[in-house]
Design a protein around this motif. Structure first.
Motif, PDB file in Angstrom:
ATOM      1  N   GLU A 394       0.833  -1.191   0.000  1.00  0.00           N
ATOM      2  CA  GLU A 394       0.000   0.000   0.000  1.00  0.00           C
ATOM      3  C   GLU A 394       0.874   1.250   0.000  1.00  0.00           C
ATOM      4  OE1 GLU A 394      -2.577  -0.242   3.316  1.00  0.00           O
ATOM      5  OE2 GLU A 394      -3.714  -1.970   2.541  1.00  0.00           O
ATOM      6  N   PRO A 395       0.366   2.344  -0.567  1.00  0.00           N
ATOM      7  CA  PRO A 395       1.174   3.571  -0.595  1.00  0.00           C
ATOM      8  C   PRO A 395       1.412   4.102   0.814  1.00  0.00           C
ATOM      9  CG  PRO A 395      -1.077   4.005  -1.297  1.00  0.00           C
ATOM     10  CD  PRO A 395      -0.956   2.516  -1.188  1.00  0.00           C
ATOM     11  N   SER A 396       2.554   4.673   0.974  1.00  0.00           N
ATOM     12  CA  SER A 396       2.924   5.239   2.273  1.00  0.00           C
ATOM     13  C   SER A 396       3.834   6.441   2.038  1.00  0.00           C
ATOM     14  CB  SER A 396       3.653   4.192   3.124  1.00  0.00           C
ATOM     15  OG  SER A 396       4.156   4.764   4.315  1.00  0.00           O
ATOM     16  N   ILE A 397       3.524   7.541   2.699  1.00  0.00           N
ATOM     17  CA  ILE A 397       4.350   8.749   2.603  1.00  0.00           C
ATOM     18  C   ILE A 397       5.502   8.631   3.588  1.00  0.00           C
ATOM     19  CG2 ILE A 397       4.401  11.247   2.925  1.00  0.00           C
ATOM     20  CD1 ILE A 397       1.470  11.304   2.075  1.00  0.00           C
ATOM     21  N   VAL A 398       6.720   8.681   3.066  1.00  0.00           N
ATOM     22  CA  VAL A 398       7.896   8.481   3.918  1.00  0.00           C
ATOM     23  C   VAL A 398       8.605   9.794   4.248  1.00  0.00           C
ATOM     24  CG1 VAL A 398       8.269   6.126   3.130  1.00  0.00           C
ATOM     25  CG2 VAL A 398       9.328   8.022   1.880  1.00  0.00           C
ATOM     26  N   SER A 399       8.270  10.880   3.565  1.00  0.00           N
ATOM     27  CA  SER A 399       8.880  12.174   3.889  1.00  0.00           C
ATOM     28  C   SER A 399       8.397  12.647   5.249  1.00  0.00           C
ATOM     29  CB  SER A 399       8.533  13.227   2.832  1.00  0.00           C
ATOM     30  OG  SER A 399       9.160  12.936   1.617  1.00  0.00           O
ATOM     31  N   GLN A 400       9.275  13.350   5.925  1.00  0.00           N
ATOM     32  CA  GLN A 400       8.951  13.877   7.248  1.00  0.00           C
ATOM     33  C   GLN A 400       8.407  15.300   7.090  1.00  0.00           C
ATOM     34  OE1 GLN A 400      12.643  13.410   9.373  1.00  0.00           O
ATOM     35  NE2 GLN A 400      12.364  11.219   9.631  1.00  0.00           N
ATOM     36  N   ALA A 469      -0.894  10.837  -1.918  1.00  0.00           N
ATOM     37  CA  ALA A 469      -0.255   9.732  -2.645  1.00  0.00           C
ATOM     38  C   ALA A 469      -1.316   8.680  -2.953  1.00  0.00           C
ATOM     39  CB  ALA A 469       0.882   9.140  -1.829  1.00  0.00           C
ATOM     40  N   MET A 470      -1.396   8.280  -4.219  1.00  0.00           N
ATOM     41  CA  MET A 470      -2.417   7.311  -4.632  1.00  0.00           C
ATOM     42  C   MET A 470      -1.771   6.179  -5.412  1.00  0.00           C
ATOM     43  SD  MET A 470      -5.937   7.873  -6.836  1.00  0.00           S
ATOM     44  CE  MET A 470      -5.035   8.305  -8.322  1.00  0.00           C
ATOM     45  N   SER A 471      -2.099   4.956  -5.021  1.00  0.00           N
ATOM     46  CA  SER A 471      -1.592   3.764  -5.702  1.00  0.00           C
ATOM     47  C   SER A 471      -2.641   2.664  -5.592  1.00  0.00           C
ATOM     48  CB  SER A 471      -0.276   3.302  -5.078  1.00  0.00           C
ATOM     49  OG  SER A 471       0.155   2.089  -5.653  1.00  0.00           O
ATOM     50  N   ASN A 472      -2.968   2.087  -6.738  1.00  0.00           N
ATOM     51  CA  ASN A 472      -3.921   0.967  -6.765  1.00  0.00           C
ATOM     52  C   ASN A 472      -5.240   1.341  -6.081  1.00  0.00           C
ATOM     53  OD1 ASN A 472      -4.599  -1.588  -7.590  1.00  0.00           O
ATOM     54  ND2 ASN A 472      -3.771  -2.609  -5.772  1.00  0.00           N
ATOM     55  N   SER A 473      -5.694   2.597  -6.379  1.00  0.00           N
ATOM     56  CA  SER A 473      -6.968   3.132  -5.859  1.00  0.00           C
ATOM     57  C   SER A 473      -6.946   3.371  -4.354  1.00  0.00           C
ATOM     58  CB  SER A 473      -8.149   2.197  -6.206  1.00  0.00           C
ATOM     59  OG  SER A 473      -8.256   2.049  -7.607  1.00  0.00           O
ATOM     60  N   ILE A 474      -5.771   3.278  -3.751  1.00  0.00           N
ATOM     61  CA  ILE A 474      -5.646   3.561  -2.322  1.00  0.00           C
ATOM     62  C   ILE A 474      -4.998   4.932  -2.179  1.00  0.00           C
ATOM     63  CG2 ILE A 474      -4.639   2.817  -0.134  1.00  0.00           C
ATOM     64  CD1 ILE A 474      -4.641  -0.026  -1.211  1.00  0.00           C
ATOM     65  N   ILE A 475      -5.611   5.789  -1.361  1.00  0.00           N
ATOM     66  CA  ILE A 475      -5.145   7.164  -1.208  1.00  0.00           C
ATOM     67  C   ILE A 475      -4.722   7.411   0.231  1.00  0.00           C
ATOM     68  CG2 ILE A 475      -5.788   9.604  -1.353  1.00  0.00           C
ATOM     69  CD1 ILE A 475      -7.797   8.870  -3.502  1.00  0.00           C
ATOM     70  N   VAL A 476      -3.553   7.983   0.389  1.00  0.00           N
ATOM     71  CA  VAL A 476      -3.085   8.451   1.691  1.00  0.00           C
ATOM     72  C   VAL A 476      -2.673   9.906   1.531  1.00  0.00           C
ATOM     73  CG1 VAL A 476      -2.336   6.181   2.516  1.00  0.00           C
ATOM     74  CG2 VAL A 476      -0.742   7.617   1.236  1.00  0.00           C
ATOM     75  N   HIS A 477      -2.724  10.655   2.629  1.00  0.00           N
ATOM     76  CA  HIS A 477      -2.366  12.072   2.537  1.00  0.00           C
ATOM     77  C   HIS A 477      -1.759  12.536   3.853  1.00  0.00           C
ATOM     78  CE1 HIS A 477      -5.812  13.335   5.020  1.00  0.00           C
ATOM     79  NE2 HIS A 477      -6.499  12.391   4.355  1.00  0.00           N
ATOM     80  N   LYS A 478      -1.082  13.666   3.754  1.00  0.00           N
ATOM     81  CA  LYS A 478      -0.479  14.298   4.918  1.00  0.00           C
ATOM     82  C   LYS A 478      -0.797  15.787   4.858  1.00  0.00           C
ATOM     83  CE  LYS A 478       2.286  15.209   8.393  1.00  0.00           C
ATOM     84  NZ  LYS A 478       1.904  14.907   9.783  1.00  0.00           N
ATOM     85  N   ASN A 479      -1.504  16.304   5.887  1.00  0.00           N
ATOM     86  CA  ASN A 479      -1.891  17.711   5.944  1.00  0.00           C
ATOM     87  C   ASN A 479      -0.821  18.548   6.647  1.00  0.00           C
ATOM     88  OD1 ASN A 479      -4.245  16.865   4.776  1.00  0.00           O
ATOM     89  ND2 ASN A 479      -5.517  17.111   6.598  1.00  0.00           N
ATOM     90  N   PHE A 480      -0.738  19.811   6.247  1.00  0.00           N
ATOM     91  CA  PHE A 480       0.162  20.752   6.915  1.00  0.00           C
ATOM     92  C   PHE A 480      -0.354  22.166   6.697  1.00  0.00           C
ATOM     93  CE2 PHE A 480       1.712  20.036   2.659  1.00  0.00           C
ATOM     94  CZ  PHE A 480       2.044  21.293   2.181  1.00  0.00           C
ATOM     95  N   ASN A 481       0.092  23.095   7.512  1.00  0.00           N
ATOM     96  CA  ASN A 481      -0.321  24.492   7.451  1.00  0.00           C
ATOM     97  C   ASN A 481       0.857  25.383   7.077  1.00  0.00           C
ATOM     98  OD1 ASN A 481      -3.078  24.071   8.435  1.00  0.00           O
ATOM     99  ND2 ASN A 481      -2.095  23.585  10.393  1.00  0.00           N
ATOM    100  N   ILE A 482       0.569  26.392   6.280  1.00  0.00           N
ATOM    101  CA  ILE A 482       1.565  27.423   5.941  1.00  0.00           C
ATOM    102  C   ILE A 482       1.122  28.723   6.597  1.00  0.00           C
ATOM    103  CG2 ILE A 482       2.610  28.786   4.097  1.00  0.00           C
ATOM    104  CD1 ILE A 482       2.387  26.397   2.275  1.00  0.00           C
ATOM    105  N   HIS A 483       1.988  29.280   7.413  1.00  0.00           N
ATOM    106  CA  HIS A 483       1.720  30.540   8.099  1.00  0.00           C
ATOM    107  C   HIS A 483       2.624  31.616   7.502  1.00  0.00           C
ATOM    108  CE1 HIS A 483      -0.544  28.387  11.246  1.00  0.00           C
ATOM    109  NE2 HIS A 483       0.394  27.457  11.124  1.00  0.00           N
ATOM    110  N   VAL A 484       2.002  32.652   6.923  1.00  0.00           N
ATOM    111  CA  VAL A 484       2.759  33.767   6.357  1.00  0.00           C
ATOM    112  C   VAL A 484       2.865  34.843   7.431  1.00  0.00           C
ATOM    113  CG1 VAL A 484       2.926  35.449   4.497  1.00  0.00           C
ATOM    114  CG2 VAL A 484       1.874  33.213   4.077  1.00  0.00           C
ATOM    115  N   LYS A 485       4.056  35.063   7.910  1.00  0.00           N
ATOM    116  CA  LYS A 485       4.272  35.985   9.029  1.00  0.00           C
ATOM    117  C   LYS A 485       4.277  37.428   8.544  1.00  0.00           C
ATOM    118  CE  LYS A 485       7.255  34.755  12.134  1.00  0.00           C
ATOM    119  NZ  LYS A 485       8.527  34.348  12.786  1.00  0.00           N
TER     120      LYS A 485
END
Length: 653
Positions: A394-400, A469-485
């Motif tokens: 299954e897909p997996s996001i490996v970036s930190q 990230a999507m592979s073989n109809s399986i979707i995983v995601h990683k949320n994050f916020n951008i703060h403009v100072k």
């Protein structure tokens, strides 16, 4: 017969030493060892420590048995240089090749030895107190083959130091304080095969410095501070086989500087500052063994990173503690019989490799369902049925990816999102829009790649984003916020006048990304815009109205709402009066008064000089005054005169 003749010559030599002091004599051959031990004495005359004179087979030199002849090994370490210096010339008359150990003798200068010793072929000056190698340092050993100077404090090598050492084959200058090497330092070392400059403070090497070393086979530049290299640094090193550049500060992984080294077989780039290996960066043709371990900043390796690597037999990527991703075709066109070491990394998958490939993966979190490393996974699952161990990768996001990123307007933001899975996952980036009540609204797709590059143009870039990230109809995601100072450039007022205001700001911010705005605060809402130069840190706002409050701001050029402001009041305009005319009259009066006073002083002095005149008749001159009188009452009779010859007092009347 040869041994007997040599022992006879050795006995004659030992008699010379016995006339001075007792010695410890030892000799060895290939077939037997005969040792005659007496009371151990360090030097030739009442020294302390140990002194050994003998014959030993030389097996030193980085594991290479370089010489086939027997050497007379003389150990005078820890004996004191003053003692050794007095008697070292005795060795010059020996019939055999001599290897002398002069380490740990607190030697600081070498040009004090005044003899020529062609018999000395190996000399060890390690762990002494040498700081400068002078031009005459090696005059007494012009036929030496090996020099070891490791562990000193050498910070300078003068010109022409090695000019006469045409037979030198091994030179060890490691563990010193060298920062630079002159261009002609190695000019005459045509026979040098091994050069060790490791553990110094070398930051750069001039192109052409190493070019005279046509026969150089091993070069060690590890543990220095070298930032960059190009092809000019290694011109002429066609015979170089081993190059050690470990633990320097190299950041550019393009190995163009290796083009002249056509016979290079081992390259060590461990411990440098590489962050990634992009396509075409590692051009490793000719190389058999490549060491890329202990790269503390290395995070990922992309497709085509290893070019022309069909001769590689070993790639060491171990102990790269931030390495978490290798793209599927990073090792394309490699040969079948190759060994990879990925121990102690963060890799969860490894690209598909031939069956004959060996992989070492100690303490590495590999996912067997996502990896073609058959030997490792088979060992882990040998007790299980093959049908039970078949899993979907299954897909997996490996970036930190962190939860929050903080940026200013005008800056660039780059985030990577690497994913593993079978088949290869499709990675996209999206921005998430929410309704005022917080519920999820629409999404906007930004890019379809491993990298998100944003140029923050305004405060409107602030929001919620995600990597999908999507592979073989399986979707995983990683949320994050951008703060403009909000910009905080630290603007302040330095001085004011009735028509201008001088302001300054914090130079840590880039002025070229900002503009200056100003307006009459209570009069208008429209700003006047002034462009700022990159090097400016102060600005004078001119042509202002007197006694008016102004708002002056430094704003992002792409978003004028992102600004930092300060307010200041111009001064009241002072009316002009006759003050200047009055000042001119005062100056004129002072000048005239000064002239009158000067004339009066000159007239008074002239009158005094007329009354006090020197009488030259009979060599008589003024000695002193008999009483104190005002200049106005002085007459000639007021003074006493003295004859220069008779000391006779004379009345001038």
């Amino acid at each position: 017969m040869k041994l007997l003749l040599y022992l006879y010559a050795l006995s004659m030599t030992c008699k010379m030493y016995d006339m001075i002091t007792k010695t410890n004599v030892s000799w060895t051959t290939d077939s037997y060892v005969a040792r005659q031990t007496q009371e151990k004495q360090c030097d030739f005359a009442n020294g302390t420590g140990s002194y050994a004179l003998g014959l030993e087979r030389n097996t030193s030199g980085h594991g290479n048995n370089i010489y086939n002849n027997d050497f007379l090994v003389v150990n005078v370490s820890n004996c004191g240089f003053e003692t050794v210096k007095k008697h070292i010339c005795i060795l010059c008359s020996l019939p055999r090749k001599v290897s002398i150990d002069m380490s740990w003798n607190n030697i600081s200068i070498l040009d004090e030895i005044q003899c020529n010793c062609p018999a000395i072929k190996e000399i060890d000056f390690s762990n002494n107190e040498l700081t400068v190698l002078r031009a005459s340092a090696f005059v007494f050993v012009q036929y030496v083959i090996r020099i070891n100077m490791t562990g000193n404090h050498i910070h300078q090598i003068q010109e022409r130091v090695f000019n006469n050492l045409k037979m030198l084959e091994v030179l060890d200058l490691s563990n010193n304080n060298l920062k630079r090497i002159y261009l002609d330092t190695f000019d005459n070392l045509r026979n040098l095969r091994i050069l060790n400059l490791s553990t110094n403070k070398i930051q750069s090497i001039l192109p052409g410095t190493l070019s005279p070393l046509r026969n150089l086979e091993e070069l060690d530049l590890s543990n220095n501070a070298i930032h960059s290299l190009d092809s000019g640094h290694f011109n002429g090193l066609e015979n170089l086989r081993i190059l050690n550049l470990a633990f320097n500060k190299l950041t550019n992984a393009k190995l163009n500087f290796l083009f002249p080294c056509v016979n290079l077989s081992l390259l060590d780039l461990s411990g440098n500052n590489f962050v990634s290996f992009e396509e075409g960066s590692l051009n490793v043709f000719h190389i058999h063994k490549l060491f890329l371990n202990n790269l503390s900043r290395l995070r990922y390796i992309m497709n085509g990173a290893f070019r022309n690597g069909d001769r590689l037999t070993k790639v060491d990527l171990s102990r790269n503690k931030k390495l978490f991703f290798i793209e599927e075709y990073a090792f394309q066109n490699m040969q079948d019989y190759i060994t990879y070491d990925i121990s102690f990394t963060l890799l969860k998958s490894f690209p598909k490799v031939p069956n004959n490939t060996k992989i070492k993966a100690t303490e590495t979190p590999l996912r067997c369902e996502c990896t073609s490393v058959a030997d490792i996974c088979s060992r882990n699952d040998s007790s299980k049925d093959e049908r039970q161990t078949t899993k979907v990768c299954e897909p997996s996001i490996v970036s930190q990816i962190t939860d929050n990123y903080f940026v200013y307007v005008g800056q660039r933001l780059e985030i990577d999102c690497f994913a593993i899975g079978l088949p290869k996952p499709l990675v996209t980036w999206e921005r998430i829009y929410s309704y005022p009540n917080g519920t999820l609204g629409s999404t906007e797709q930004l890019a379809a790649s491993y990298f998100l590059n944003l140029y923050i143009l305004s405060l409107n870039f602030e929001g919620k984003y995600r990597c999908v990230a999507m592979s073989n109809s399986i979707i995983v995601h990683k949320n994050f916020n951008i703060h403009v100072k909000q910009i905080d450039i630290g603007i302040k007022v330095l001085s004011r006048s009735s028509h201008s205001i001088l302001v300054a700001w914090n130079k840590t911010q880039h002025a070229q990304r900002h503009v200056l705005l100003y307006r009459a605060f209570e009069t208008t809402s429209d700003y006047i815009i002034e462009n700022l130069n990159e090097y400016w840190k102060v600005f004078i706002v001119r042509y202002l109205q007197p006694f008016t409050e102004y708002e002056i701001c430094i704003a992002s050029f792409s978003d004028l709402n992102d600004k930092s402001c300060v307010r200041a009041m111009t001064l009241i305009l002072q009316k002009k009066s006759g003050g200047i005319r009055h000042n001119n009259l005062a100056i004129t009066f002072l000048v005239i008064s000064g002239v009158v006073f000067g004339v009066f002083i000159l007239a008074t002095m002239y009158r005094c000089l007329q009354k006090i005149r020197i009488i030259s008749k009979q060599n008589i001159f003024i000695v002193a005054s008999e009483s104190r009188e005002c200049f106005a009452d002085v007459t000639e009779s007021t003074f006493t005169y003295e004859n220069h010859n008779t000391e006779r007092l004379v009345d001038t009347e």
